[in-house]
Write an enzyme that holds these catalytic residues in place. Structure first.
Site, PDB file in Angstrom:
ATOM      1  N   THR A 227       2.423   0.023   1.165  1.00  0.00           N
ATOM      2  CA  THR A 227       2.131   0.446   0.365  1.00  0.00           C
ATOM      3  C   THR A 227       0.968   0.205  -0.184  1.00  0.00           C
ATOM      4  O   THR A 227       0.069  -1.241   1.004  1.00  0.00           O
ATOM      5  CB  THR A 227       3.193   0.172  -1.647  1.00  0.00           C
ATOM      6  OG1 THR A 227       2.548  -0.885  -1.526  1.00  0.00           O
ATOM      7  CG2 THR A 227       4.215   0.435  -1.003  1.00  0.00           C
ATOM      8  N   GLU A 228       0.041   0.585  -0.068  1.00  0.00           N
ATOM      9  CA  GLU A 228      -1.320   0.451  -0.362  1.00  0.00           C
ATOM     10  C   GLU A 228      -1.571  -0.942  -1.078  1.00  0.00           C
ATOM     11  O   GLU A 228      -0.583  -1.898  -2.079  1.00  0.00           O
ATOM     12  CB  GLU A 228      -1.913   0.751  -1.798  1.00  0.00           C
ATOM     13  CG  GLU A 228      -3.663   1.246  -1.663  1.00  0.00           C
ATOM     14  CD  GLU A 228      -3.999   1.953  -2.347  1.00  0.00           C
ATOM     15  OE1 GLU A 228      -5.551   1.806  -3.077  1.00  0.00           O
ATOM     16  OE2 GLU A 228      -3.443   2.714  -2.674  1.00  0.00           O
ATOM     17  N   LEU A 229      -2.378  -2.110  -0.673  1.00  0.00           N
ATOM     18  CA  LEU A 229      -2.335  -3.361  -0.712  1.00  0.00           C
ATOM     19  C   LEU A 229      -3.088  -3.285  -2.146  1.00  0.00           C
ATOM     20  O   LEU A 229      -4.425  -2.885  -1.541  1.00  0.00           O
ATOM     21  CB  LEU A 229      -3.560  -4.093   0.200  1.00  0.00           C
ATOM     22  CG  LEU A 229      -3.518  -5.318  -0.152  1.00  0.00           C
ATOM     23  CD1 LEU A 229      -1.967  -6.019  -0.446  1.00  0.00           C
ATOM     24  CD2 LEU A 229      -4.126  -6.432   1.650  1.00  0.00           C
ATOM     25  N   MET A 230      -3.285  -3.841  -3.294  1.00  0.00           N
ATOM     26  CA  MET A 230      -3.761  -4.198  -4.167  1.00  0.00           C
ATOM     27  C   MET A 230      -3.985  -5.556  -4.349  1.00  0.00           C
ATOM     28  O   MET A 230      -3.421  -6.365  -5.092  1.00  0.00           O
ATOM     29  CB  MET A 230      -3.358  -3.045  -5.660  1.00  0.00           C
ATOM     30  CG  MET A 230      -2.334  -2.584  -5.579  1.00  0.00           C
ATOM     31  SD  MET A 230      -4.185  -0.817  -5.246  1.00  0.00           S
ATOM     32  CE  MET A 230      -4.286  -1.495  -6.864  1.00  0.00           C
ATOM     33  N   ASP A 294       5.006   0.306  -8.033  1.00  0.00           N
ATOM     34  CA  ASP A 294       6.524   0.101  -7.012  1.00  0.00           C
ATOM     35  C   ASP A 294       7.423   1.557  -7.721  1.00  0.00           C
ATOM     36  O   ASP A 294       8.406   1.537  -8.492  1.00  0.00           O
ATOM     37  CB  ASP A 294       7.268  -1.211  -8.589  1.00  0.00           C
ATOM     38  CG  ASP A 294       6.273  -2.283  -7.677  1.00  0.00           C
ATOM     39  OD1 ASP A 294       5.627  -2.563  -6.343  1.00  0.00           O
ATOM     40  OD2 ASP A 294       7.009  -3.353  -8.298  1.00  0.00           O
TER      41      ASP A 294
END
EC number: 2.7.11.1
Length: 1800
Positions: A227-230, A294
């Protein structure tokens, strides 16, 4: 440190710019510490000056390289590495690429390049080596695109997150490894599908999901998500760090969360997060943007962990624990997130464990921190999100539209003056708060004051004017418009909440503007207004919307009324009133029953007089309160509402309530005022206007498919928009209708031109769901459909208005299409009724369906509602009936009848449809026109013209008396009060024209049906002449009763079908005569004789009144025309049934057959008296219904007579109770326009079919399964109705639906009324046995019972009217009366109590899939009462109805009741025999049924009954229909039936599959329950199958109530068996199944009083001590298992059939076991004593569930008689009541003892 800041920056940055790598960003920000540090590290060996130069070069290069290549990042390092340590570039690359700025950390030590030496280089090298080790990709994705680094970013309960890299974009990503899930294949597949779906999601507020796959880690399987990294952590960490969140930040972040949720919820299909919490909301530091993450985890966690572990208890909505949830769970979680953000305190932190949280959440206790919220606006928003009832929560759209979340535009709009809520014009002030946010130049202190009209102005227009005036720059117009809208919207909402004050003026103005134009089509027009007003309305809070939805759901009929009420308050009194009126009669009932109880204190008088009226009064009161100008409205809208009120009160007044009626309208002063105004002025003028305005539209709507017409949608279609089922194939007309500013998109898939006027539409909802639904152009009101859509959250409340507008447009287009189509069709087919009907049936299932629809209208054959779509508009049908109550509907139906009899029939069914049909008829026939006009004027004309009619007719005095009473009540009685009035007037006009030939016919018209009949006669002079002898007589008698609006819808349908069948018309007419008698009774509250049938579920008084009516009618009718007329007038339901039958009969030659079936049924019932005389007629009709219109008519008439007789005996009490409990659904759809026609109370009756199914089978939520199941039910119910007048009233509604669904509609319309009746009977049989009608069957499921009842009544009426059988019928009527009297005392009270309880329970059980069955039980009781005399008809009807409503317990219990009543009423085995014969006839063939019935069916009935049972059992699939009607039906009908059968077979199969699965589970549960039940109740009966016991148990309770109701009518007459059947709708399906379901359906409805009554009755009548304990025990056990058993039973019962819900199970059982159930009924009737209603149902409870192959064993009914009523479908030994019986062994055993030889 540079490195620290650099790292996050790089990650954050990488997220922001899509394809820019970390390195790439660094060059851009060369001045940053990160860059410098990195450069230092990389260039440590260079000299300071040289380093700088080198740095720049390297940075640029690296930037370029990074973009192009993975090597880019390493380029600086590579250079440095080359100089420093000749480390291979390849090695460095990964570390550089992966590590990016982290190198800085290692290089920190070297502060200046000049100091750096080779030693430093070595150190650096070592460090870099370490870094490389860390930054080396430790894993790659299967595609090679993503790399995993051994850098752990976080760890949770189920997952570990590492840093990763997307090699395509060089953006860092999050590499999540989820621990082994041990997913099943299905779960794995689901996750793969979800992952594929999530990959495509790209939204600024959603964490991007890149990929997922399964991997093996350390020898264990795991799922990897990329997923995109926050970079900046989660909202949770933010709250921990900063404790307090600033309001501005909270507003901004919450708005972003809402936008993300809205994006998810608007996908197709909608994506529900299910685990939204602050830990899953991520922050991107640099931009401060918030993203929801999530996404894929909720499903994964759900699959392998206990429910308690899934999700976060603090954030889980109550429904999440039950796993029945929708998008609103995310709204709940959002509210909890917002609460945590506002308080920085974890919700429910006061609880120590999840169990405590669960208890608080499920009990509605808010978290302690909720009271700590300081900002009242925030607190209000949170409260709106975390409501326990999901339907009351705000929607995402509401939240985004909330002023709190409105984005700051730099403008401020405020009220310049206080809002008095009365003026539609607001004084607003706008000024610029922040000029910087605007593109143009403005003066800060400059305020612009302006007026804004809520009615006419739009924010965009005002903003544009400001721009033109130079106040703002053109580029700022959107911001200005948004600011104005944000300010005006809440004002509209508040006004909607206080409609009395705020909307008074608006309503007045609307009334004047719209009311004048639409008063005539008030039904339709008002719905339009509501739709328009829905704009404002839609903006009301979600809670208000949901409350309204709930009310609507509770009462499909009330749907319209509740909507109208809300609309009224929110939009305009006129529109609200209109929709109310249109739906009010039916709504009034349902609403009064469901809502009536709520509003009892408000309108006690109205309630006492007429439940329907209560509601209307309440509504009126509300309207008045809302608008002082309501008086004007009252003229326009009140006529409809008042007619409702009047009709309701009038119904009572006719006999006892004449004055009451007057006072009732006065319930609210406004109401009273409205009555006079509306009566003379509004109704006459409005009606005429409506006729004039609606005629074209009506004709078009009648003739046009609900294609994609916008024009006609407005008034004609709205009221009757619910009528048709989706079954009919619809011509696809791509007509996407994205509504203005709406998030839904409406597309027309196809318009059916085969006569059913069905339009199939596809709706893309605001949450991106695809909903496909069908509706009847004429029969379904767009408002009703919209109500249902809103209720199911397919359409937002705020979008409802636009949705209605689009639907109206579609309806208009469809009507135009159909108009052209039918014009040609009529030219070719009206004259050749038989041919047309055949072709209609064969060639156009749609036409057949149309007929069904018309029948449905009056019958509220909303069984359509049952199609799982609801979109089908099962609910809508109910609503449609409500709408039809309004005069416009009536007019529509009337006008449509002449021109488009084949189509109108179905349309007639729906009140609106009826109105249109009537309109068409009026157009074609002057008499009809007059009728229509009079109808519109209702009161004036009713007084004058009804008198004329009465004088014209032989039974003038009686009719006059009734009509005059009905005049007031008639309009209300009709589904649309105006309609009924119009009908009455139309009758007089027609009377004059047809006085000699069809004077009776005209009287029939006083009700909706009466008008229709008159039209049909007019349309077919020859046919009418044929039937004029009998028909006229019948009509005359019918006319007055018809005045009772209750039967008008059915009559309209009949009229439509009557075009080709005058005989049928006559049939309908005779019942109609009853209707006027019942007119007072028609109202659920009024239990006048006329309403007796319809009222039978409503109230005990109705029974009494019915008795009086019967006597007075008998005398009057004897004096005037025939003694039989009084009976028919006594039981409008019979008329309705007949009408129902007529519509189907006129379908084609087969329709003719249907009519004979009906007659046979009626004959069977009346066999004792008229069976010989009717035999020839019946046979004639059977052999050639179309050709022998006259002959057929007499047969039909005689059938009606019988039905009437039966009705006479049982209806008073049974009818009353049935009406009472069913909200007038069972008795008179027209009599109880609100209850029957509307969805609420009638919802029980026809709602059973429509709403009933819908509500009854929550498990049917699956649109496909529900729809197919409903269709099957409807088909069977349809056949039942056709075969038995017994269910006449219900049949009218259901049969109409059924007919429309069966493609009988087109032909029936042209056919003579008799032919229509025959067709209907045939259809009934078909529905019972024909799989083609399975789909319809579904639709008709619950209504079927009503239909069956109506049919039986109608048949009896027909018999009575049969000239040959006058004396016999008269005697029979007397017998029926006596029986009715006997039954009445006991039944009246129980039924009354039963009615409300039943309604409420039904509403509840509908949701549980058993409410409908309860209704069915009620209806069954009613039917049983009627069936006393029409025993043969009853059994067949019962079987058919059971078949049809196998799923609908209603039908089952009703059948049982009817059978019992037949026994008791017949008081001889002949009743049983007749029942059997009727069953056999309906099951095998009309011809067979006819002869057997004619022969009194005492001797042949058993054989015939057994045969019929077999055929019925087998015929649920459609064999029955072919069996019953094959002989008489034309090839066209057969073809049509086959086509319909095949058409819905797939849906049925799917539904069955799903249901089978559910049933399997339920079966197991029920089995355990059954085992325990079996142990507790020791019965001689063999143990029933496991599911049987449970449903038996749950139904036991219902059954006692049903017994009580039936007891009232059956106690004296030994109708215990019937009651059993009635109580066991499942038993009807298969005896055991029917029995079982019956209790379930009744369970919710029965009260302790009813139980006591049943017990007492058992004691007295049966004298069986066991029975009494059984009832109590059953009650207790049912109470215990009620909740779980109800659903389980319903599901278990249908498990064999594969239906999901009780309804479904009933249906499936009915399919296979309907015969069984009927045999039960037979056995019950044969046993005069009240065998334990419970006992018998036990016997059949689950025996037939498995299928038609199970013989009905009467062990349950009679322990001694464990005979298996050999129902061919039940090829097996005795009915194995064991399964069911075990549930209540005592009761069933005792009952069997009481009725040992019951079934033959």
């Amino acid at each position: 440190m540079a490195t620290d800041s650099g790292d996050p920056a790089s990650t954050e940055d990488s997220e922001k710019p899509d394809g820019i790598s970390f390195e790439n960003r660094v060059p851009q920000v060369a001045a940053t510490l990160t860059v410098e540090a990195r450069l230092k590290e990389k260039n440590s060996t260079f000299s300071a000056s040289g380093e700088t130069v080198e740095r720049k070069r390297f940075f640029r290069k690296s930037v370029e390289m990074t973009e192009d290549d993975k090597v880019a990042e390493s380029s600086p390092k590579d250079e440095r590495i080359k100089a420093a340590m000749n480390i291979p570039r390849v090695d460095k690359l990964p570390s550089n690429v992966l590590r990016g700025g982290q190198e800085v950390k290692y290089e920190q030590c070297s502060k200046s390049t000049s100091e750096i030496s080779k030693d430093c280089f070595k150190e650096k090298n070592e460090k870099e080596m370490e870094e490389e080790a860390e930054m080396k990709a430790v894993a790659t994705s299967p595609s090679g695109r993503f790399l995993k680094f051994d850098i752990e970013l976080g760890r949770g309960a189920f997952k570990t997150v590492y840093k990763g890299l997307d090699t395509e974009t060089w953006v860092e990503v999050a590499w999540c490894e989820l621990q082994d899930r041990k997913l099943t294949k299905a779960e794995q597949q689901r996750f793969k599908e979800e992952a594929e779906m999530l990959k495509g999601l790209q939204h600024p507020n959603i964490v991007r999901f890149y990929d997922s796959w399964e991997s093996i880690l350390k020898g264990k399987k795991c799922i990897v998500l990329v997923t995109e990294l926050m970079t900046s952590g989660t909202l949770k960490t933010y709250l921990k760090r900063f404790k307090v969140m600033k309001p501005k930040v909270l507003r901004s972040w919450c708005r972003q969360i809402l936008k993300g949720l809205q994006f998810l919820h608007t996908r197709t299909p909608p994506i529900i997060h299910r685990d939204l919490k602050c830990d899953n909301i991520f922050i991107t530091g640099p931009t401060g943007s918030v993203k929801i993450g999530d996404l894929g985890l909720a499903t994964l966690m759900r699959t392998s962990f206990a429910k308690s572990v899934i999700g976060t208890p603090e954030f889980m909505a109550p429904e999440m624990y039950e796993e029945h949830y929708d998008e609103s769970v995310d709204v709940y979680a959002f509210g909890m997130c917002m609460l945590e953000m506002a308080t920085s305190e974890y919700p429910y932190s006061e609880c120590q464990n999840a169990a405590q949280i669960y208890r608080k959440v499920t009990s509605g206790i808010k978290p302690a921190s909720f009271n700590k919220v300081t900002d009242p606006e925030v607190k209000e928003i949170i409260e709106g999100c975390i409501r326990q009832n999901k339907s009351e929560r705000l929607s995402i759209r509401d939240l985004l539209n909330h002023a709190f979340f409105a984005e700051d535009t730099g403008l401020r709009v405020e009220l310049a003056e206080e809002d008095d809520c009365s003026n539609s014009s607001l004084a607003l002030r706008l000024w610029v708060e922040d000029p910087k946010k605007l593109k143009g130049k403005h003066k800060d202190n400059e305020a612009i004051e302006f007026s804004f009209n809520l009615e006419t102005d739009t924010p965009e227009e005002v903003a544009y004017e400001m721009v033109k005036s130079g106040f703002f720059h053109e580029s700022d117009s959107k911001a200005v418009a948004k600011s104005i809208r944000d300010r005006v919207t809440p004002i509209k909402k508040t006004r909607e909440k206080k409609p009395a004050g705020c909307l008074e003026e608006r309503r007045d103005s609307q009334c004047k503007s719209m009311g004048n134009v639409f008063p005539q089509p008030q039904n339709t027009t008002l719905p339009l207004a509501p739709a328009q007003q829905t704009g404002a309305e839609c903006e009301e809070t979600e809670v208000d919307q949901h409350v309204r939805q709930q009310l609507l759901q509770r009462k499909p009929q009330q749907h319209c009324s509740s909507v109208t009420g809300d609309n009224l308050s929110e939009a305009g009194a006129a529109s609200v009133i209109h929709s109310d009126t249109s739906s009010q009669p039916s709504v009034a009932y349902s609403s009064n029953q469901t809502m009536g109880s709520q509003m009892v204190s408000n309108i006690p008088q109205a309630e006492v007089n007429v439940p329907g009226q209560i509601y209307s009064s309440q509504q009126l009161v509300g309207h008045y309160q809302q608008v002082s100008g309501l008086q004007k409205h009252s003229k326009l809208t009140q006529p409809q509402i008042l007619p409702l009120v009047q009709g309701q009160s009038t119904v009572l007044p006719v006999h006892v309530l004449g004055p009451t009626v007057v006072s009732q309208p006065q319930v609210s002063p406004l109401t009273v005022q409205k009555v006079p105004q509306i009566k003379p002025v509004s109704q006459p003028v409005g009606a005429e206007q409506q006729a004039a305005l609606l005629k074209p539209d009506l004709v078009r709507s009648l003739n046009q498919d609900v294609a994609t017409t916008k024009e006609n949608v407005s008034s004609p279609d709205n009221p009757s928009g619910n009528g048709k089922q989706d079954r009919i194939k619809q011509r696809r007309a791509s007509c996407p209708r994205p509504e203005k500013g709406t998030k839904f998109q409406l597309t027309v898939l196809q318009v059916s031109t085969s006569g059913d006027n069905m339009v199939e539409c596809q709706l893309e909802t605001h949450n991106n769901k695809m909903v496909t639904f069908k509706f009847d152009v004429d029969g379904d009101a767009p408002e009703d459909i919209a109500d249902y859509m809103v209720e199911d959250n397919f359409v937002l409340e705020s979008e409802k208005e636009k949705f209605v507008e689009e639907l109206r447009a579609i309806v208009g287009q469809a009507q135009e299409i159909l108009h052209v189509h039918f014009a040609t069709e009529r030219a070719t087919g009206v004259d050749s009724i038989t041919v047309d009907s055949n072709s209609s049936q064969t060639g156009s299932s749609e036409q057949v369906q149309i007929n069904s629809t018309s029948t449905q209208t009056s019958n509220e054959s909303a069984p359509q509602s049952s199609p799982v779509g609801r979109w089908r508009f099962c609910i809508n049908q109910t609503i449609r009936n409500r709408e039809t109550q309004s005069p416009p509907s009536l007019q529509h139906s009337m006008s449509a009848v002449p021109g488009r009899h084949p189509l109108p029939s179905p349309k007639n069914t729906s009140n609106k449809e009826i109105s249109r049909d009537t309109l068409l008829t009026i157009e074609n026939n002057p008499c009809h026109r007059a009728l229509f006009t009079s109808k519109s004027e209702h009161k004036d004309v009713v007084d004058g013209k009804i008198s004329e009619c009465a004088s014209v007719e032989t039974k003038q005095p009686a009719i006059l008396y009734q009509v005059e009473d009905n005049r007031q009540i008639m309009a209300p009685v009709t589904n649309s009060s105006s309609y009924s009035t119009t009908s009455v007037r139309a009758v007089p006009a027609e009377c004059e024209g047809l006085t000699k030939q069809a004077s009776i016919f005209i009287p029939v018209y006083p009700c909706h049906q009466t008008a229709s009949q008159a039209d049909a006669l007019m349309s077919h002079p020859g046919e009418s002449t044929q039937t004029s002898g009998n028909s006229l007589t019948t009509l005359a008698f019918d006319q007055k009763p018809q005045t009772l609006s209750v039967q008008q819808p059915a009559m309209d349908a009949e009229f439509i079908s009557q075009e080709g069948e005058t005989t049928v018309n006559t049939e309908a007419s005779s019942p109609k005569t009853v209707i006027p008698t019942q007119t007072p009774g028609l109202e659920p509250t009024t239990l006048q004789p006329t309403t007796v049938l319809e009222s039978d579920g409503e109230r005990p008084p109705k029974l009494e009144f019915a008795d009086n009516r019967i006597k007075t009618l008998d005398e009057k009718l004897r004096n005037l025309l025939y003694q039989e007329h009084s009976i028919s007038s006594i039981y409008p339901e019979s008329q309705k049934d007949t009408q129902s039958i007529d519509s189907p009969f006129s379908s084609s030659a087969e329709d003719t057959l249907s009519c004979p079936v009906t007659e046979v049924i009626a004959i069977s019932h009346c066999g004792i008296k008229d069976s010989p005389v009717q035999s020839p007629n019946f046979q004639q009709t059977g052999s050639k219904l179309l050709s022998n219109v006259a002959a057929s008519q007499p047969a039909n008439i005689s059938v009606f007579k019988r039905d009437l007789n039966v009705i006479t005996s049982v209806p008073s009490e049974l009818c009353l109770h049935e009406m009472s409990s069913d909200a007038s659904l069972p008795g008179d759809p027209e009599a109880y326009p609100a209850a029957v026609s509307s969805g609420g109370a009638i919802h029980l009756q026809t709602g059973g079919g429509y709403f009933g199914l819908s509500f009854t089978c929550p498990s049917l939520k699956n649109p496909i399964s529900k729809k197919s199941w409903t269709r099957k039910l409807k088909s069977w119910a349809y056949r039942l109705r056709q075969s038995t007048s017994f269910f006449k009233r219900s049949k009218v509604r259901q049969v109409e639906t059924e007919e429309m669904r069966s493609a009988i509609a087109p032909d029936p319309i042209p056919l003579t009324r008799e032919s229509t009746a025959d067709t209907r009977a045939l259809n009934r049989c078909k529905a019972m046995s024909g799989s083609f009608q399975r789909g319809r069957f579904q639709v008709i499921t619950i209504p079927q019972q009503q239909s069956a009842k109506m049919t039986s009544f109608g048949i009896e009426h027909i018999s009575v009217f049969s000239e040959t059988n006058h004396s016999s019928e008269e005697a029979f009527i007397k017998t029926a009366k006596s029986q009715l009297v006997e039954i009445e005392p006991a039944t009246q009270n129980p039924k009354t109590s039963f009615s409300y309880e039943k309604l409420q329970a039904l509403q509840e059980t509908c949701k549980e899939n058993k409410g409908v069955p309860k209704q069915g039980d009620n209806f069954l009781s009613f039917s049983a009462a009627c069936e006393t005399d029409v025993s043969s008809v009853t059994p067949e009807k019962e079987f058919e109805e059971t078949s049809a409503t196998g799923s609908s317990m209603q039908s089952g219990s009703e059948l049982l009741l009817k059978e019992r009543e037949i026994l008791t009423a017949g008081k001889q085995p002949s009743s049983d025999s007749e029942f059997s014969a009727s069953l056999a006839g309906s099951g095998k063939s009309v011809a067979k049924t006819g002869p057997e019935s004619n022969q009194c069916l005492p001797h042949h009935e058993e054989q015939a009954y057994a045969q019929t049972q077999s055929s019925l059992f087998y015929s649920p699939s459609s064999p029955m229909s072919s069996d019953d009607e094959s002989e008489i039906e034309d090839e066209d009908l057969k073809v049509e039936l086959q086509r319909l059968r095949e058409k819905h077979i797939q849906e049925v199969v799917n539904l069955q599959t799903q249901q089978n699965k559910e049933l399997q589970e339920l079966y197991e549960r029920l089995r355990s329950i059954k085992d325990s039940k079996t142990q507790s109740t020791e019965i001689p009966l063999p143990p029933a199958s496991p599911r049987r016991p449970r449903s038996f148990k749950s139904k036991l309770r219902s059954r006692p109530q049903s017994l009580t109701h039936v007891d009232n009518g059956i106690v004296a007459t030994g109708k215990s068996c019937l009651i059993n059947e009635l109580e066991n709708p499942l038993c009807v399906e298969s005896n055991a199944a029917s029995c079982q379901q019956s209790p379930a359906s009744k369970k919710g409805m029965f009260t302790d009083d009813l139980h006591k009554l049943v017990d007492d009755w058992t004691k007295e009548a049966v004298g069986n001590s066991l029975i009494k304990p059984s009832l109590n025990q059953l009650k207790q056990s049912q109470h215990k298992l009620e909740t779980e058993n109800w659903n389980k039973v319903s599901e278990n019962t249908p498990s064999t059939m594969g239906y999901t819900s009780t309804w479904i199970s009933s249906l499936s059982q009915i399919r296979g076991a309907v015969p069984t159930s009927l045999p039960q009924g037979l056995s019950l009737p044969s046993f005069p004593g009240p065998l334990s209603s419970y006992g018998m149902p036990h016997v059949c409870q689950y025996n037939a569930v498995a299928g038609a192959g199970y013989p009905v064993q009467w062990v349950g009914i009679s322990g001694t008689t464990q005979q298996s009523v050999v129902i061919p479908a039940q090829s097996g030994g005795p009915f194995q009541p064991g399964m069911n019986m075990q549930a209540f062994p005592t009761s069933s055993v005792q009952n069997p003892a009481t009725i040992p030889p019951g079934p033959k």
